[in-house]
Design an enzyme around this catalytic site. Sequence first.
Site, PDB file in Angstrom:
ATOM      1  N   GLU A   1     -16.823   3.741   4.265  1.00 49.45           N
ATOM      2  CA  GLU A   1     -16.221   3.439   5.561  1.00 49.45           C
ATOM      3  C   GLU A   1     -15.272   4.546   6.018  1.00 49.45           C
ATOM      4  O   GLU A   1     -14.690   5.266   5.223  1.00 49.45           O
ATOM      5  CB  GLU A   1     -15.516   2.088   5.530  1.00 49.45           C
TER       6      GLU A   1
ATOM      7  N   CYS B   1      -9.838   8.842   9.717  1.00 44.57           N
ATOM      8  CA  CYS B   1      -9.502   8.631   8.304  1.00 44.57           C
ATOM      9  C   CYS B   1     -10.811   8.552   7.527  1.00 44.57           C
ATOM     10  O   CYS B   1     -11.646   7.702   7.809  1.00 44.57           O
ATOM     11  CB  CYS B   1      -8.703   7.336   8.172  1.00 44.57           C
TER      12      CYS B   1
ATOM     13  N   CYS C   1     -13.539   3.716  -6.227  1.00 40.70           N
ATOM     14  CA  CYS C   1     -12.378   4.452  -6.753  1.00 40.70           C
ATOM     15  C   CYS C   1     -12.077   3.926  -8.150  1.00 40.70           C
ATOM     16  O   CYS C   1     -12.308   2.759  -8.440  1.00 40.70           O
ATOM     17  CB  CYS C   1     -11.170   4.201  -5.836  1.00 40.70           C
TER      18      CYS C   1
ATOM     19  N   CYS D   1      -5.191   0.864  -8.367  1.00 41.28           N
ATOM     20  CA  CYS D   1      -3.947   0.379  -7.752  1.00 41.28           C
ATOM     21  C   CYS D   1      -4.082  -1.121  -7.459  1.00 41.28           C
ATOM     22  O   CYS D   1      -5.099  -1.569  -6.933  1.00 41.28           O
ATOM     23  CB  CYS D   1      -3.633   1.159  -6.474  1.00 41.28           C
TER      24      CYS D   1
ATOM     25  N   CYS E   1      -4.986  -2.634  -3.816  1.00 41.28           N
ATOM     26  CA  CYS E   1      -5.998  -1.931  -3.017  1.00 41.28           C
ATOM     27  C   CYS E   1      -7.397  -2.502  -3.231  1.00 41.28           C
ATOM     28  O   CYS E   1      -7.831  -2.713  -4.366  1.00 41.28           O
ATOM     29  CB  CYS E   1      -5.970  -0.446  -3.376  1.00 41.28           C
TER      30      CYS E   1
ATOM     31  N   CYS F   1      -7.945  -0.674   3.580  1.00 39.38           N
ATOM     32  CA  CYS F   1      -8.846   0.154   2.765  1.00 39.38           C
ATOM     33  C   CYS F   1      -9.902  -0.653   2.025  1.00 39.38           C
ATOM     34  O   CYS F   1      -9.585  -1.528   1.251  1.00 39.38           O
ATOM     35  CB  CYS F   1      -8.026   0.816   1.652  1.00 39.38           C
TER      36      CYS F   1
HETATM   37  N1  SAH Z   1      -6.279   7.490  -3.314  1.00 37.95           N
HETATM   38  C1  SAH Z   1      -5.462   8.069  -2.303  1.00 37.95           C
HETATM   39  C2  SAH Z   1      -5.988   7.884  -0.891  1.00 37.95           C
HETATM   40  C3  SAH Z   1      -6.590   6.577  -0.537  1.00 37.95           C
HETATM   41  S1  SAH Z   1      -5.506   5.179  -0.379  1.00 37.95           S
HETATM   42  C4  SAH Z   1      -4.041   7.557  -2.434  1.00 37.95           C
HETATM   43  O1  SAH Z   1      -3.779   6.762  -3.315  1.00 37.95           O
HETATM   44  O2  SAH Z   1      -3.181   7.999  -1.687  1.00 37.95           O
HETATM   45  C5  SAH Z   1      -4.570   5.480   1.090  1.00 37.95           C
HETATM   46  C6  SAH Z   1      -3.226   4.773   1.126  1.00 37.95           C
HETATM   47  O3  SAH Z   1      -3.384   3.371   1.383  1.00 37.95           O
HETATM   48  C7  SAH Z   1      -2.464   4.867  -0.202  1.00 37.95           C
HETATM   49  O4  SAH Z   1      -1.105   5.104   0.062  1.00 37.95           O
HETATM   50  C8  SAH Z   1      -2.681   3.489  -0.769  1.00 37.95           C
HETATM   51  O5  SAH Z   1      -1.753   3.196  -1.744  1.00 37.95           O
HETATM   52  C9  SAH Z   1      -2.591   2.629   0.479  1.00 37.95           C
HETATM   53  N2  SAH Z   1      -3.135   1.281   0.364  1.00 37.95           N
HETATM   54  C10 SAH Z   1      -4.211   0.862  -0.317  1.00 37.95           C
HETATM   55  N3  SAH Z   1      -4.390  -0.458  -0.171  1.00 37.95           N
HETATM   56  C11 SAH Z   1      -3.405  -0.887   0.615  1.00 37.95           C
HETATM   57  C12 SAH Z   1      -3.036  -2.166   1.115  1.00 37.95           C
HETATM   58  N4  SAH Z   1      -3.747  -3.260   0.815  1.00 37.95           N
HETATM   59  N5  SAH Z   1      -1.933  -2.244   1.899  1.00 37.95           N
HETATM   60  C13 SAH Z   1      -1.207  -1.141   2.205  1.00 37.95           C
HETATM   61  N6  SAH Z   1      -1.512   0.087   1.774  1.00 37.95           N
HETATM   62  C14 SAH Z   1      -2.578   0.217   0.963  1.00 37.95           C
END
Ligand code: SAH
Length: 347
Positions: free
Chosen positions: A94, A107, A114, A118, A121, A335
Amino acid sequence: MNEKIDIKSMNLAELKDFMVEIGEKPFRAKQIYEWLHVKQVESFDEMTNISKKMIESLKERCELISLKKEEVQISKLDGTRKYLFALLDGNVIESVLMRYKHGNSVCISSQVGCRMGCKFCASTLDGLVRGLKPSEMVDQIYKIGNDIGERISNVVVMGTGEPMDNFDNLLKFIELLTDENGLNISQRNLTVSTCGIVPRIRELADKKLSITLALSLHASNQNKRKALMPVANSYDINEVVDACKYYFEQTGRRITFEYSLVGGVNDSDEDAAELSALVKGINCHINLIPVNPIKERDFVSSNTKVVTAFKNKLEKNGINATVRRSLGEDIDGACGQLRRKHINKEA
Ligand code: SAH
């Protein structure tokens, strides 16, 4: 059978060498590069200044990566568009278009899935399938630009995947996207977001590019960060912050720290104080993002009052901070949500 060459992932110099290798004149490289990266054709047959014979020879040796638009969701609130694209191997990814007064921002995803894990996420719930090729990264931008018929001025590598976990392809992508013979997007208008893979941050810093580094911090100390982000088991929070300082020293680019506010987890007054101390003296900006809850986890977003108080506390301590305006709330904004919905529907 030999694997076909991904011609859209080649830079101009590589394409020139390739022309010589197949017995063609080097100047053909520039023409082909323009078809791929400026006119953005979807098939070799559209290259009208290239002979039939040469087109056949290209088709034999190369594949032309072109993403297929599977689905678009358009926000009625703010015009944000979320795209689902199919790759040639059937995987889906996406990408998101955000419209701002200063221009169109896309974006992009850097991987299919991935493996960073985290906790809040959605992109990581099913693990990593594979890294995206440079061609698959640039084509997200090409397809969206063509879909809306407008120029894309900003690109953020903040979609699904960890760009530093696909490092060589990321570098090639940056080269293609910012090449003056291609789409020619300024490095200053490109942001790469990482969960903090320290050696790669340093390696990127040494390239002395003018791209912005966004670091997903999400906590003000090592223990809290470890609870949210498994990558913290490999790299201590202080090492990560040091790598960001190094990035600034090498590039002169202000660091963006991303901090997702999770209700009752990292949004207290003490968290704000500790965060201020952690980043003190760094030329940086903090993006506060009220966490976007995903149904697979029970994290909740901080309420508006808490978010404002957190921001005010940072500002009182002399730290630049903004609360990121939430776009596309009426579509699958967070995301990885759209891709998961699609995969689960197919299964
Ligand atoms: N892997 C990279 C880029 C992709 S995630 C990274 O970690 O930066 C992009 C951003 O979205 C990151 O800051 C991630 O922590 C955040 N993110 C992911 N899921 C989220 C959610 N449910 N709510 C808010 N931010 C989120």
